[in-house]
Design a protein around this motif. Structure first.
Motif, PDB file in Angstrom:
ATOM      1  N   PRO A  40       0.833  -1.211   0.000  1.00 54.12           N
ATOM      2  CA  PRO A  40       0.000   0.000   0.000  1.00 54.12           C
ATOM      3  C   PRO A  40       0.866   1.258   0.000  1.00 54.12           C
ATOM      4  N   ILE A  41       0.480   2.208  -0.827  1.00 59.26           N
ATOM      5  CA  ILE A  41       1.210   3.474  -0.948  1.00 59.26           C
ATOM      6  C   ILE A  41       0.407   4.567  -0.252  1.00 59.26           C
ATOM      7  N   VAL A  42       1.065   5.311   0.608  1.00 60.59           N
ATOM      8  CA  VAL A  42       0.425   6.399   1.340  1.00 60.59           C
ATOM      9  C   VAL A  42       1.056   7.724   0.917  1.00 60.59           C
ATOM     10  N   GLU A  43       0.212   8.694   0.592  1.00 62.22           N
ATOM     11  CA  GLU A  43       0.718  10.028   0.260  1.00 62.22           C
ATOM     12  C   GLU A  43       0.635  10.920   1.487  1.00 62.22           C
ATOM     13  N   LYS A  44       1.737  11.608   1.781  1.00 59.54           N
ATOM     14  CA  LYS A  44       1.760  12.531   2.911  1.00 59.54           C
ATOM     15  C   LYS A  44       2.004  13.942   2.405  1.00 59.54           C
ATOM     16  N   LYS A  45       1.202  14.856   2.919  1.00 61.98           N
ATOM     17  CA  LYS A  45       1.376  16.262   2.538  1.00 61.98           C
ATOM     18  C   LYS A  45       2.580  16.839   3.265  1.00 61.98           C
ATOM     19  N   LYS A  46       3.430  17.558   2.514  1.00 57.57           N
ATOM     20  CA  LYS A  46       4.610  18.191   3.100  1.00 57.57           C
ATOM     21  C   LYS A  46       4.582  19.673   2.777  1.00 57.57           C
ATOM     22  N   ILE A  47       5.066  20.467   3.707  1.00 58.68           N
ATOM     23  CA  ILE A  47       5.181  21.907   3.480  1.00 58.68           C
ATOM     24  C   ILE A  47       6.573  22.346   3.894  1.00 58.68           C
ATOM     25  N   ALA A  48       7.233  23.119   3.038  1.00 54.97           N
ATOM     26  CA  ALA A  48       8.626  23.493   3.298  1.00 54.97           C
ATOM     27  C   ALA A  48       8.938  24.825   2.637  1.00 54.97           C
ATOM     28  N   SER A  49      10.038  25.414   3.058  1.00 57.15           N
ATOM     29  CA  SER A  49      10.520  26.651   2.436  1.00 57.15           C
ATOM     30  C   SER A  49      12.014  26.536   2.209  1.00 57.15           C
ATOM     31  N   GLY A  50      12.514  27.320   1.275  1.00 55.46           N
ATOM     32  CA  GLY A  50      13.940  27.272   0.959  1.00 55.46           C
ATOM     33  C   GLY A  50      14.425  28.578   0.377  1.00 55.46           C
ATOM     34  N   VAL A  51      15.726  28.667   0.207  1.00 51.33           N
ATOM     35  CA  VAL A  51      16.348  29.875  -0.353  1.00 51.33           C
ATOM     36  C   VAL A  51      17.436  29.447  -1.317  1.00 51.33           C
ATOM     37  N   ILE A  52      17.550  30.163  -2.422  1.00 54.32           N
ATOM     38  CA  ILE A  52      18.528  29.822  -3.456  1.00 54.32           C
ATOM     39  C   ILE A  52      19.847  30.525  -3.168  1.00 54.32           C
ATOM     40  N   THR A  53      20.884  29.723  -3.034  1.00 52.01           N
ATOM     41  CA  THR A  53      22.231  30.272  -2.838  1.00 52.01           C
ATOM     42  C   THR A  53      23.131  29.978  -4.025  1.00 52.01           C
ATOM     43  N   SER A  54      22.824  28.925  -4.776  1.00 48.73           N
ATOM     44  CA  SER A  54      23.614  28.611  -5.971  1.00 48.73           C
ATOM     45  C   SER A  54      22.714  28.152  -7.113  1.00 48.73           C
ATOM     46  N   SER A  55      21.842  27.161  -6.857  1.00 42.99           N
ATOM     47  CA  SER A  55      20.951  26.652  -7.889  1.00 42.99           C
ATOM     48  C   SER A  55      19.659  26.171  -7.253  1.00 42.99           C
ATOM     49  N   LEU A  56      18.638  25.998  -8.072  1.00 41.35           N
ATOM     50  CA  LEU A  56      17.359  25.522  -7.568  1.00 41.35           C
ATOM     51  C   LEU A  56      17.493  24.116  -6.980  1.00 41.35           C
ATOM     52  N   SER A  57      18.187  23.221  -7.689  1.00 42.68           N
ATOM     53  CA  SER A  57      18.321  21.847  -7.214  1.00 42.68           C
ATOM     54  C   SER A  57      19.046  21.794  -5.878  1.00 42.68           C
ATOM     55  N   GLN A  58      20.066  22.647  -5.697  1.00 40.50           N
ATOM     56  CA  GLN A  58      20.793  22.687  -4.427  1.00 40.50           C
ATOM     57  C   GLN A  58      19.898  23.227  -3.313  1.00 40.50           C
ATOM     58  N   ALA A  59      19.080  24.218  -3.655  1.00 38.99           N
ATOM     59  CA  ALA A  59      18.174  24.798  -2.654  1.00 38.99           C
ATOM     60  C   ALA A  59      17.128  23.776  -2.214  1.00 38.99           C
TER      61      ALA A  59
ATOM     62  N   ASP B 138      16.853  34.477  -3.789  1.00 41.02           N
ATOM     63  CA  ASP B 138      15.475  34.180  -4.172  1.00 41.02           C
ATOM     64  C   ASP B 138      14.941  33.074  -3.260  1.00 41.02           C
ATOM     65  N   GLN B 139      13.674  33.186  -2.885  1.00 36.49           N
ATOM     66  CA  GLN B 139      13.100  32.260  -1.898  1.00 36.49           C
ATOM     67  C   GLN B 139      11.875  31.547  -2.456  1.00 36.49           C
ATOM     68  N   PHE B 140      11.521  30.464  -1.800  1.00 36.99           N
ATOM     69  CA  PHE B 140      10.327  29.745  -2.219  1.00 36.99           C
ATOM     70  C   PHE B 140       9.681  29.051  -1.026  1.00 36.99           C
ATOM     71  N   LYS B 141       8.382  28.812  -1.165  1.00 39.41           N
ATOM     72  CA  LYS B 141       7.610  28.010  -0.218  1.00 39.41           C
ATOM     73  C   LYS B 141       6.771  27.036  -1.040  1.00 39.41           C
ATOM     74  N   ILE B 142       6.563  25.844  -0.495  1.00 43.32           N
ATOM     75  CA  ILE B 142       5.950  24.808  -1.318  1.00 43.32           C
ATOM     76  C   ILE B 142       5.130  23.842  -0.466  1.00 43.32           C
ATOM     77  N   ILE B 143       3.985  23.424  -1.009  1.00 41.67           N
ATOM     78  CA  ILE B 143       3.176  22.352  -0.434  1.00 41.67           C
ATOM     79  C   ILE B 143       3.107  21.246  -1.471  1.00 41.67           C
ATOM     80  N   TYR B 144       3.628  20.086  -1.128  1.00 37.12           N
ATOM     81  CA  TYR B 144       3.681  18.984  -2.101  1.00 37.12           C
ATOM     82  C   TYR B 144       3.339  17.669  -1.414  1.00 37.12           C
TER      83      TYR B 144
END
Length: 422
Positions: free
Chosen positions: A146-165, A196-202
């Motif tokens: 069985p696969i369970v989806e969990k809601k996550k909420i997080a924030s980040g800041v870019i210091t070099s690249s999006l993937s690193q952030a 540059d900053q971001f916030k995300i709900i995934y």
């Protein structure tokens, strides 16, 4: 006198009967109460692969180099005749015993008393396993965890690249491409700045409650770029087809008629300019395109729907493709290692048309992206390009009601700050 004696005897019989009935009733109450207590405190069975593994003697192992199905069963005293019967009776489409892979876990199940081998569970993947039993009769079935989806909420800041952030914020790395896909029409990822900053709900998918197997959709996000907040909310726009799309806080679509770039975000090595020193021809000339440096073989996609008008090779362009989108707009993609479309084909926005290379007049792998408006080459980054189809007016009230609690949740999350001067 006789009547009196009979009355006394009758009274005594009735009294004894009542006492016995009360005693039985009390006993029944006691039994019922004890049953409830036992049921409430009974330890639930720990089921894995749909089985209570405590019923077996279990041997956990992993397929090693040189292992094969028959050899594994032989180690656990399964006779060769049974192994042969198993391989003959079970179709390869259900379980291919010749293709067990190094590194895959498996379990051997044995009878607790006799230690006779009863079956084997082979884990095809993190999600799927094959259960094989061969004691009294041969039986096999697939088990999907069985696969369970969990809601996550997080924030980040870019210091070099999006993937690193994304990584620094402790977010599953698979979110990176999904995040970039949302904003590929509205934000130039080649111009992201430190700070540059971001916030995300995934949504993240798990098996066994702890093992991550990927990510679902991004429900909402904010990208703060150049002190401007770009909201994105995932909303069902067509219940018949199940199609979702992203819109901002004003119900404006995040899609544009054109993508911001023809490849996954990488690096711009040369921009549109009227005067540039050509690295191959060693002279000053106009560079009427935008060069995106990327490794050879990187997919190149159409930035908008269109028809392939040219797909060929020239000494200067190398392998190239040209698309006509409308009577007003055309685009061209140069220096491909390989072309993936032919003249006359209709391609959709984001569809593969070729691969990055260094053919023609090029010093390294990149794609030169050229843009025409009414037959004149222009800088696409300086054009006021049209948006995609807007949200229907009658949908907007339900959209605003839908995003209100999500927006409040995003807004309540603090941005991560960073010293951009550091």
């Amino acid at each position: 006198m006789l009547k009196r004696i009979l009355s006394i005897i009758l009274f005594m019989v009735l009294l004894t009967s009542c006492q016995e009935g009360a005693s039985k009733k009390n006993t029944n109450k006691s039994i019922a109460k004890d049953s409830l207590v036992t049921k409430a405190t009974e330890k639930p069975k720990d089921l894995k692969f749909g089985l209570n593994l405590e019923d077996y003697e279990v041997h956990f192992d992993t397929v090693r180099r040189g292992d094969f199905f028959g050899g594994i069963l032989d180690q656990h005293k399964v006779n060769p005749q049974m192994v042969y019967t198993i391989t003959q009776q079970i179709p390869d489409t259900v379980f291919n015993s010749r293709k067990i892979n190094v590194g895959k876990p498996y379990l051997i199940l044995k009878d607790k008393d006799s230690l006779r081998t009863l079956g084997m569970i082979y884990e095809n993947s993190k999600v799927e396993a094959t259960k094989l039993f061969f004691d009294d009769s041969i039986y096999v079935e697939k088990h999907i965890k069985p696969i369970v989806e969990k809601k996550k909420i997080a924030s980040g800041v870019i210091t070099s690249s999006l993937s690193q952030a994304i990584d620094d914020a402790g977010i599953n790395y698979r979110v990176t491409s999904k995040f970039a896909d949302i904003y590929q029409w509205s934000v130039d990822f080649f111009k992201l700045q430190k700070g540059d900053q971001f916030k995300i709900i995934y949504n993240e998918r798990f098996i066994d409650d702890t093992v991550s197997i990927g990510v679902g959709e991004i429900d909402a996000a904010i990208l703060k770029h150049k002190d401007r907040e770009f909201y994105a909310f995932n909303f069902l726009v067509d219940s018949t087809t199940g199609r979702y799309d992203y819109f901002d806080e004003k119900a404006k679509t995040l899609r544009s008629f054109f993508l911001k770039a023809p490849i996954q975000y990488s690096r711009i090595s040369s921009r549109y300019t009227r005067k540039r020193f050509h690295p191959v021809q060693k002279r000053w000339k106009a560079h009427l395109g935008t060069d995106y440096a990327a490794p050879t073989g990187t997919p190149i996609w159409a930035t908008a729907d269109g028809v392939v008008t040219k797909s060929g090779y020239t000494r200067g362009n190398g392998n190239y493709v040209k698309l006509k989108h409308t009577n007003k707009y055309s685009t061209q993609y140069l220096h491909m290692s390989k072309r993936a479309v032919k003249v006359g084909e209709y391609v959709k926005q984001g569809e593969l048309i070729g691969y990055v290379g260094a053919t023609g007049l090029a010093t390294g792998p990149h794609v030169c992206y050229r843009f025409w408006v009414n037959g004149k080459q222009v800088d696409p980054y300086k054009q006021d390009l049209p948006d995609a189809e807007p949200m229907e007016e009658e949908m907007k009230p339900s959209y605003f009601e839908f995003i209100q609690p999500i927006k409040e949740e995003l807004d309540s999350l603090e941005y991560i700050e960073v010293d951009v001067e550091a």
